[in-house]
Design a protein around this motif. Sequence first.
Motif, PDB file in Angstrom:
ATOM      1  N   LEU A  34       7.728  47.142  19.751  1.00  0.00           N
ATOM      2  CA  LEU A  34       7.819  48.449  19.286  1.00  0.00           C
ATOM      3  C   LEU A  34       9.195  49.423  19.469  1.00  0.00           C
ATOM      4  CD1 LEU A  34       3.962  49.414  20.254  1.00  0.00           C
ATOM      5  CD2 LEU A  34       4.975  49.085  17.917  1.00  0.00           C
ATOM      6  N   ASP A  36      11.229  52.902  18.415  1.00  0.00           N
ATOM      7  CA  ASP A  36      11.142  54.361  17.961  1.00  0.00           C
ATOM      8  C   ASP A  36      12.401  54.510  16.794  1.00  0.00           C
ATOM      9  OD1 ASP A  36      13.469  54.999  19.143  1.00  0.00           O
ATOM     10  OD2 ASP A  36      12.308  56.047  21.002  1.00  0.00           O
ATOM     11  N   GLU A  42      10.459  50.563  22.858  1.00  0.00           N
ATOM     12  CA  GLU A  42       9.375  51.131  23.661  1.00  0.00           C
ATOM     13  C   GLU A  42       8.529  50.085  24.487  1.00  0.00           C
ATOM     14  OE1 GLU A  42       8.845  54.188  24.292  1.00  0.00           O
ATOM     15  OE2 GLU A  42       9.954  55.443  22.783  1.00  0.00           O
ATOM     16  N   LEU A  60       3.167  57.432  21.589  1.00  0.00           N
ATOM     17  CA  LEU A  60       3.069  56.822  20.072  1.00  0.00           C
ATOM     18  C   LEU A  60       2.222  57.908  19.299  1.00  0.00           C
ATOM     19  CD1 LEU A  60       2.353  53.041  20.547  1.00  0.00           C
ATOM     20  CD2 LEU A  60       4.433  54.091  20.650  1.00  0.00           C
ATOM     21  N   VAL A  70       7.492  55.049  14.755  1.00  0.00           N
ATOM     22  CA  VAL A  70       7.621  53.629  15.403  1.00  0.00           C
ATOM     23  C   VAL A  70       7.218  52.693  14.487  1.00  0.00           C
ATOM     24  CG1 VAL A  70       6.508  52.298  17.197  1.00  0.00           C
ATOM     25  CG2 VAL A  70       6.448  54.746  17.697  1.00  0.00           C
TER      26      VAL A  70
END
Length: 541
Positions: A34, A36, A42, A60, A70
């Motif tokens: 994940l 950003d 992240e 998130l 994201v």
Amino acid sequence: MHQRRIPPREIVSLQAGREISLLSHETGRRVGLLIDRGGTVEYVIVGDAHNLMIPQSERLRSGLTRLKGVRLVHTLRKGETLGPDDFNDLALLRLDFVAGLEVDDQGEPARLQGVHLLPTGRDGDNLAHLGPFPFGRSVHDIDFPALIDSLEEEFSKAQRVLRVHAGRERALLVSVSSLPKTEVQDRLDELEELAESCGLEPAGRVIQTRRSGERSPTLLGKGKLSEIVIRALQTGAELLVFDQDLSPSQARALSGTTELKIIDRTQLILDIFAQRARSREGKIQVELAQLKYMLPHLVTKNTAMSRLTGGIGGRGPGETKLEINRRRARERITSLQRELDLVRKQRKTQRKMRQRKDMPTVAIIGYTNAGKSTLLNTLTKSDIFVQNRLFATLDPTSRRLKFPKDREIIITDTVGFIQDLPRDLVEAFRATLEQLEEAHLLLHVVDVSNPHFEQHIQAVNKILHDLDLDFIPVLTVFNKEDLAPPELVAERCFKHHALSISAKDEATLAPLVAEIERRLWPDEESIRMSHSGEGLEAPVG
């Protein structure tokens, strides 16, 4: 995972792509990142061979009408493609982008494919698919920030165009039902009227057909929930209004899954009543109904504490905030109930005084927006508030109506009825509706121009039956005759033994006034003629 920051222009860097591909190849599991918009990784997520579980995180979250900021990049086995689970995650989590990285037999990233949401649907499709591209080419050829910026701008532009009425919340109307499609559309038509009466801006409709008896924690499947979230993004809707009543657990599950505000039909009607109530009595009744509705929604998972509350070990500082709220709600309900009991006693005294004066009473009833208040205004030359919207008038209003021969009656306008009127609301307004018990005659006003007038008649009759008021004589009055073809009005009047009027036109009310007088004071000539079979036809109504 050695690289914690991805170059902002790239969906995923060459180094990060190779690292997760090798890890996935060695473990036989799907691996995801994940990332950003600044390029910070992240989360590194490790799933099983086919799935990933994306963690919940406040970091998130973003505005309800925007993307999350994201993107998800995860591995795929050789020959695999992005599937329904990816599309649902993209929609339900409002991700910027989902990318699938296909891993070859040597553990190297081979091809990259991606998908993102569309600001406006194309031919019924809300998703745009990219690739698959050779991995090295996709890293360098796709300007990811430019792609996302253009998407955000298109989403904002579409929402600005649709956000016509400033200050009004936009809402999607949702029906989950096993009823025939035409009936579902009819109910949604009424739900839309209710939403507009509440001050909402309907942004669209979503219909889910459900087999009778089928149960689901969220009422809707993942695919339909994804569709709803995408529609909300496209239209700027922040609220879902369900035609069906929701259990507390269903409302919580829907809100948690979609991150949208959730209300059902009952809450919508209660909110309209809260806006319309003007008298002290009306406000008490609405607040009582709201508290009774909300009390079951104040639940706690800690059943042990729930059992202790109010007893030894559960008082004072030991009470949770939730239990304090529940206790205060119950105390307030008790207080309001006492006030309503006092209102009932006062009304009973007033009715006895009227009975001693031998003054007949007539109550106007009917489906909401049928024209009851307009009729009372025209009959008694009053100026009661009238507006073409549902539940425009809540507080009952009584006026005197004079007849020849120094005769007078009390004529009362009552709150409008509607299909599936919330039970708590009926109970709360029982003090108001009790005055119907003493009525000598009920004028059932029906909007004859409404295509669903027969369902409206049935809904009103059902409420009268539920209130044990179906013993009172009823005179059916078809209003708005000027809005329907004369031959159709005549046919409907004949079928339902009704009179037709236009409540705005005093000239059309003479037959109605005469029939009311005949019902309340049948003179000797009428009695004689009825015995001999001469003259007047059988009473209408």
